[in-house]
Enzyme design. Structure first.
Site, PDB file in Angstrom:
ATOM      1  N   ASP A   7       0.855  -1.171  -0.003  1.00  0.00           N
ATOM      2  CA  ASP A   7      -0.002   0.172  -0.025  1.00  0.00           C
ATOM      3  C   ASP A   7       0.993   1.025   0.143  1.00  0.00           C
ATOM      4  O   ASP A   7       1.948   1.376   0.579  1.00  0.00           O
ATOM      5  CB  ASP A   7      -1.054  -0.104   1.372  1.00  0.00           C
ATOM      6  CG  ASP A   7      -1.731   1.092   1.263  1.00  0.00           C
ATOM      7  OD1 ASP A   7      -2.526   1.443   0.193  1.00  0.00           O
ATOM      8  OD2 ASP A   7      -2.010   1.764   2.348  1.00  0.00           O
ATOM      9  N   ASP A   9      -0.245   4.930   0.912  1.00  0.00           N
ATOM     10  CA  ASP A   9      -0.579   5.988   1.585  1.00  0.00           C
ATOM     11  C   ASP A   9      -0.390   5.465   3.373  1.00  0.00           C
ATOM     12  O   ASP A   9      -1.073   4.493   3.356  1.00  0.00           O
ATOM     13  CB  ASP A   9      -1.675   6.459   1.545  1.00  0.00           C
ATOM     14  CG  ASP A   9      -1.948   7.185   0.125  1.00  0.00           C
ATOM     15  OD1 ASP A   9      -0.892   7.978  -0.313  1.00  0.00           O
ATOM     16  OD2 ASP A   9      -3.115   7.110  -0.576  1.00  0.00           O
ATOM     17  N   ASP A 179      -1.319  -0.251   5.964  1.00  0.00           N
ATOM     18  CA  ASP A 179      -1.667   0.179   7.321  1.00  0.00           C
ATOM     19  C   ASP A 179      -3.128   0.090   7.698  1.00  0.00           C
ATOM     20  O   ASP A 179      -3.586   0.504   8.736  1.00  0.00           O
ATOM     21  CB  ASP A 179      -1.348   1.690   7.368  1.00  0.00           C
ATOM     22  CG  ASP A 179      -1.944   2.386   6.550  1.00  0.00           C
ATOM     23  OD1 ASP A 179      -2.845   3.382   7.193  1.00  0.00           O
ATOM     24  OD2 ASP A 179      -2.101   2.279   5.212  1.00  0.00           O
TER      25      ASP A 179
END
Length: 217
Positions: A7, A9, A179
């Site tokens: 991922d 961001d 996250d």
């Protein structure tokens, strides 16, 4: 060799590039400052809460791409990289990319942020390939619409499956670093799921399922 999926961001970056681009547009006077900031914050909170309607959000996010020339957008993105992205590239994230690169793994970013914003970031990070939301382009101009399935929540699984077929690749011994609890559908498909500075919901799931938890901060 394996596939190492990341991922973007708040995983490889210590910021949300989609939200940061909205703030950048406000600072440039490119959008109505009150309305756009209010909607940007509202959608960002919905993303964090897991209640985001991705199509509602993209109707807002892709409109400035439609309203401005490719030359203006390119100039803005250069400034955006300098002011909003470079300061938030995580050193430990780059080190993790380097570790997988040294092992001969294929590096892939998969993100719910659109390709206009993220392609230059993936290039800056030296990542082999990118799956992102695809803004529709006709006659070299953005239309404000989405092409194909947005790579968000279960859409990430679908888009990755399409990518695997197109690249004659598999998920054997693959890694995925994220996250966000929005990525749980994809984390569940991966042999080596890793929660990176996870939000509370993802941390709880990772602890319950014995997934590795790390910090790149």
């Amino acid at each position: 060799m394996s596939l190492a999926i990341f991922d973007l961001d708040n995983t490889l970056l210590a910021t949300d590039s989609d939200h940061a681009w909205g703030e950048f547009l406000v600072e440039q006077g490119a959008v109505d400052p009150v309305h756009y900031r209010e909607m940007n914050e509202r959608f960002h909170q919905q993303y964090q809460d897991g209640t985001l309607d991705i199509h509602d959000y993209l109707a807002l996010a892709l409109k400035p791409l439609m309203e401005n020339s490719p030359e203006q957008l390119a100039a803005w993105h250069q400034q955006f990289m300098i002011s909003k992205i470079e300061p938030h590239i995580l050193v430990k994230g780059e080190e993790l990319l380097a570790e997988h690169r040294a092992q001969g793994d294929t590096l892939l970013i998969i993100t719910a942020t659109n390709r206009f914003i993220t392609a230059p970031i993936a290039h800056r990070l030296g990542v082999d390939d990118l799956i992102a939301v695809e803004p529709e382009i006709i006659d070299d101009r953005y239309t404000g619409r989405v092409s194909g399935t947005p790579s968000f929540q279960a859409g990430k699984v679908l888009r990755l499956e399409e990518w695997l077929v197109g690249h004659s690749a598999t998920l054997d011994d693959a890694w995925f670093y994220s996250d966000s609890h929005n990525d749980i559908p994809l984390l569940e498909k991966i042999d080596n799921p890793v929660a990176v500075d996870p939000d509370e919901k993802l941390r709880d799931v990772a602890l319950q399922r014995g997934w590795r938890i790390i910090s790149l901060r």
